[in-house]
Design a protein around this motif. Sequence first.
Motif, PDB file in Angstrom:
ATOM      1  N   LEU A  32     -27.507 -24.891 -28.679  1.00  0.00           N
ATOM      2  CA  LEU A  32     -26.584 -24.988 -27.551  1.00  0.00           C
ATOM      3  C   LEU A  32     -27.340 -25.129 -26.231  1.00  0.00           C
ATOM      4  O   LEU A  32     -26.919 -25.881 -25.347  1.00  0.00           O
ATOM      5  CB  LEU A  32     -25.659 -23.771 -27.504  1.00  0.00           C
ATOM      6  N   GLU A  36     -27.080 -28.263 -23.802  1.00  0.00           N
ATOM      7  CA  GLU A  36     -26.714 -28.081 -22.401  1.00  0.00           C
ATOM      8  C   GLU A  36     -27.676 -28.852 -21.480  1.00  0.00           C
ATOM      9  O   GLU A  36     -27.262 -29.495 -20.524  1.00  0.00           O
ATOM     10  CB  GLU A  36     -26.708 -26.603 -22.044  1.00  0.00           C
ATOM     11  N   THR A  37     -28.959 -28.807 -21.807  1.00  0.00           N
ATOM     12  CA  THR A  37     -29.953 -29.567 -21.048  1.00  0.00           C
ATOM     13  C   THR A  37     -29.667 -31.062 -21.142  1.00  0.00           C
ATOM     14  O   THR A  37     -29.727 -31.780 -20.141  1.00  0.00           O
ATOM     15  CB  THR A  37     -31.370 -29.260 -21.577  1.00  0.00           C
ATOM     16  N   ASN A  40     -26.582 -31.962 -19.089  1.00  0.00           N
ATOM     17  CA  ASN A  40     -26.881 -31.970 -17.651  1.00  0.00           C
ATOM     18  C   ASN A  40     -27.639 -33.221 -17.220  1.00  0.00           C
ATOM     19  O   ASN A  40     -27.609 -33.585 -16.043  1.00  0.00           O
ATOM     20  CB  ASN A  40     -27.666 -30.717 -17.263  1.00  0.00           C
ATOM     21  N   ALA A  52     -19.455 -31.820 -21.189  1.00  0.00           N
ATOM     22  CA  ALA A  52     -19.489 -30.442 -20.695  1.00  0.00           C
ATOM     23  C   ALA A  52     -18.298 -29.646 -21.239  1.00  0.00           C
ATOM     24  O   ALA A  52     -18.440 -28.465 -21.605  1.00  0.00           O
ATOM     25  CB  ALA A  52     -19.496 -30.420 -19.172  1.00  0.00           C
ATOM     26  N   LEU A  55     -19.053 -28.937 -24.855  1.00  0.00           N
ATOM     27  CA  LEU A  55     -20.078 -27.907 -24.927  1.00  0.00           C
ATOM     28  C   LEU A  55     -19.465 -26.528 -24.681  1.00  0.00           C
ATOM     29  O   LEU A  55     -19.775 -25.566 -25.390  1.00  0.00           O
ATOM     30  CB  LEU A  55     -21.184 -28.185 -23.908  1.00  0.00           C
ATOM     31  N   SER A  56     -18.588 -26.434 -23.706  1.00  0.00           N
ATOM     32  CA  SER A  56     -17.918 -25.169 -23.414  1.00  0.00           C
ATOM     33  C   SER A  56     -17.086 -24.700 -24.605  1.00  0.00           C
ATOM     34  O   SER A  56     -17.111 -23.519 -24.968  1.00  0.00           O
ATOM     35  CB  SER A  56     -17.030 -25.328 -22.183  1.00  0.00           C
ATOM     36  N   LYS A  59     -19.380 -23.359 -27.274  1.00  0.00           N
ATOM     37  CA  LYS A  59     -19.835 -21.994 -26.963  1.00  0.00           C
ATOM     38  C   LYS A  59     -18.749 -20.972 -27.282  1.00  0.00           C
ATOM     39  O   LYS A  59     -19.035 -19.905 -27.828  1.00  0.00           O
ATOM     40  CB  LYS A  59     -20.229 -21.891 -25.490  1.00  0.00           C
TER      41      LYS A  59
END
Length: 84
Positions: A32, A36-37, A40, A52, A55-56, A59
């Motif tokens: 994760l 995230e990297t 971004n 994003a 990804l959220s 998580k």
Amino acid sequence: MYGKFLCAAAMVLGLATPAFSQADVVCDEASLMKLETDVNAISDGAKKIESAKELSMAKDAMAANDTEKCKSHMSNAVKGTDAM
């Protein structure tokens, strides 16, 4: 005869490919963080927003111990990081 067989085989392969690509996704903290990297670093605004969000959700799924949902959202987020 062979044309129908080849067409059916291509359809099966096309449907099986997403399942195989999700099989190698690992839902853990390190994956994760890397994702995230990568998210971004996306320059396309629309893709970055969608990735994003995915990804959220990944998580959140990991926090709820829902590994399959986490993998699915991670796969969707990765699609936004792929060059098209």
